[in-house]
Design an enzyme around this catalytic site. Structure first.
Site, PDB file in Angstrom:
ATOM      1  N   SER A 222       0.843  -1.195   0.000  1.00 39.73           N
ATOM      2  CA  SER A 222       0.000   0.000   0.000  1.00 39.73           C
ATOM      3  C   SER A 222       0.886   1.256   0.000  1.00 39.73           C
ATOM      4  O   SER A 222       1.643   1.458  -0.940  1.00 39.73           O
ATOM      5  CB  SER A 222      -0.962  -0.044   1.199  1.00 39.73           C
ATOM      6  N   GLU A 338      -9.265  -5.346  -4.465  1.00 36.52           N
ATOM      7  CA  GLU A 338      -8.630  -4.356  -3.601  1.00 36.52           C
ATOM      8  C   GLU A 338      -9.647  -3.562  -2.776  1.00 36.52           C
ATOM      9  O   GLU A 338      -9.409  -3.228  -1.631  1.00 36.52           O
ATOM     10  CB  GLU A 338      -7.783  -3.387  -4.434  1.00 36.52           C
ATOM     11  N   HIS A 433      -7.715  -5.646   0.017  1.00 37.90           N
ATOM     12  CA  HIS A 433      -6.490  -4.877   0.211  1.00 37.90           C
ATOM     13  C   HIS A 433      -5.783  -5.276   1.509  1.00 37.90           C
ATOM     14  O   HIS A 433      -6.409  -5.453   2.545  1.00 37.90           O
ATOM     15  CB  HIS A 433      -6.843  -3.387   0.239  1.00 37.90           C
TER      16      HIS A 433
END
Length: 525
Positions: A222, A338, A433
């Site tokens: 990320s 995600e 995610h």
């Protein structure tokens, strides 16, 4: 009986808690020492795993007082032996994400510490190194989180380092006064400079832990993945790298290019006004609490990454196109879903309406790539793509086109199980995610709040081996592993699907990313 009791007491005295921070994970160990440029360190040698850990090592001076909103400065030397058995304080941050489980004692502006796990035997040298940057949107996170623990990967023959870096307004503030006071006529990106300073520290000191200073791979997820892409183009770090790993995110984004310094300075002026700071001197004299509360209470969003003239000297996409980025092997990818959260349309008409509102000039073309007959699934894919997948795809594409080094691309499909004891857990439509972190680093047992199954352990075993191989050789492939082909050309080049039964397959969604890149590029002209 007395003899047994004596043995039990001796055993308890000899036993230390695991560096993983779990009271149930008892770690047999003894003290071990090494010496870095600033002085001697004492860490812990685990006789359970053979891994030595050195925690809370300062790699830069505390960024407080006049060093608040300054590039990181060298750490001071210390006398005697410094204990390195506890994590240093984590960066100042609001509690944002429930999946972040910290092991550090507190938050503090004095946060520039890193942790090292090494499997090196006595006098062993030349081990490959992985430096891992945490995610959290540049607003939260810390190198002490359990899911980033380096002990498992170190058992694969890799020295693992997890540095802290400054966050939110403490790490990314730009302001005209800061720009004027700097010797490079820029400001902001201090958190990214912290990362570069950590890489330089590793270059200068990792031999003391058995590591090879010429074999440093950086990785992150990320915001940490965005950081890796940024370090690849930064003149402060790009020449120090041997490899790069990105998990979901990059700064080469056709949709949202890196912000100009002037826009970052404008954000800083709004912050000073909202906080009531009349000058930089006044802002630096304010307490941590005053700055923290001013940032959180005024809800201005986070300060952006900017082209500051020191860490970033130009748009990162230009650096790639000029082949000036780190010319190193890249392993990069994203999760299958995600962004599964939010309200999504449930009918074809509702999806078409959403696309029409979001892309008024390109709705018909967009609908060619996202099927309205599966509205919820297509809406999730579109949200995931425009949020983070497109930028990650673009990073892989640029490195493939403007480098002679191999690129290994993946999609993570294993759906993380629900929390233990969860009643009526949400059924996820795919791997969301940040759920690949524990698998790549082999930390399922550290993140023991989840109901891990055998398929999760199978996926993790494969993935941690891929990662270790890549750090060692620049190629994830190895004996008894499914073949992972380097990214090629063509309409649908292969992508590695990572799950319990990992395999490579043609990436049928490839054309839509080429279209999105073209659409966003043309819209900026």
């Amino acid at each position: 009986m007395q003899h047994r009791l004596f043995n039990l007491i001796a055993l308890l005295l000899f036993t230390g808690l695991s560096t993983r921070g779990s009271a149930q994970d008892i770690n047999f160990g003894f003290a071990t020492q090494t010496e870095v440029a600033n002085g001697k360190l004492e860490g812990n040698y685990s006789t359970r795993t053979g891994v030595q850990s050195y925690l809370g090592i300062p790699f830069a001076a505390p960024p407080v007082g006049e060093l608040r909103w300054q590039p990181p400065q060298p750490a001071e030397d210390w006398e005697g032996v410094r204990m390195a058995k506890e994590f240093g304080p984590r960066p100042v941050q609001r509690y944002v994400y429930s999946d972040m489980v910290f092991r550090s004692p507190s938050v503090s502006e004095d946060c520039l510490y890193l942790n090292v796990w090494t499997p090196a035997k006595s006098e062993q040298t030349g081990l490959p190194v992985l430096v891992y940057f945490y995610g959290g949107g540049f607003s939260a996170g810390s190198g002490d989180e359990g899911r980033y623990d380096g002990e498992r990967l170190a058992q694969e023959g890799v020295v693992v380092v997890t540095p802290n870096y400054r966050l939110n307004v403490f790490g990314f503030l730009s302001h005209p006064e800061l720009t004027a006071a700097s010797d490079y006529n820029g400001s902001g990106n201090y958190g990214l400079m912290d990362q570069a300073a950590a890489i330089q520290w590793v270059k200068d000191n990792i031999a003391a832990f058995g590591g090879d200073p010429d074999k440093i791979t950086i990785a992150g997820e990320s915001a940490g993945s965005m950081s890796v892409s940024a370090q690849m183009v930064s003149p402060l770090a790009r020449d120090l790298l041997a490899g790069a790993v990105g998990e979901s995110g990059s700064v080469v984004n056709p949709q949202r290019p890196v912000t100009a310094l002037s826009d970052g300075e404008a954000w800083g002026e709004k912050f000073f006004e909202a906080a009531g700071f009349a000058s930089l001197a006044e802002a630096r004299a304010a307490s941590t609490r005053e700055v923290y509360e001013a940032f959180n209470d005024n809800q201005l969003g986070g300060p952006p990454v900017v082209i500051d003239g020191r860490f970033l000297t130009e748009d990162p996409m230009i650096t790639f196109e000029n082949r000036a980025q780190a010319q190193v092997p890249l392993l990069v990818g994203w999760t299958s879903t995600e962004r599964p959260w939010g309200r999504f349309p449930e009918t074809a008409d509702a999806f078409r309406k959403m696309v029409g509102e979001q892309f008024p000039d390109n709705s018909q073309e967009v609908l060619q790539y996202y099927d309205a007959d599966t509205p919820t699934r297509s809406a999730i894919e579109l949200a995931s793509d425009t949020w983070i997948v497109l930028s990650t795809w673009k990073w892989a594409d640029l490195q493939r086109r403007f480098s002679d080094q191999p690129v290994y691309r993946y999609r993570f499909d294993e759906i993380r199980p629900p929390l233990k004891g969860a009643e009526n857990p949400m059924q996820m439509p795919g791997a969301s995610h940040a759920t690949d972190i524990e698998y790549f680093l082999g930390n399922l047992d550290v993140s023991d709040q989840y109901q891990w199954e055998e398929k999760d352990r199978k996926a993790a075993k494969t993935m941690v081996t891929y990662l270790a191989n890549f750090v060692k050789t620049g190629d994830p492939n190895g004996q008894d592993l499914p073949e992972w082909p380097a990214l090629g050309e063509g309409e649908t080049p292969e992508v590695m699907i990572l799950d319990a039964d990992s395999k490579a397959e043609p990436f049928k969604a490839e054309p839509r990313y080429r279209y999105l890149t073209k659409m966003y590029t043309e819209s900026r002209r």
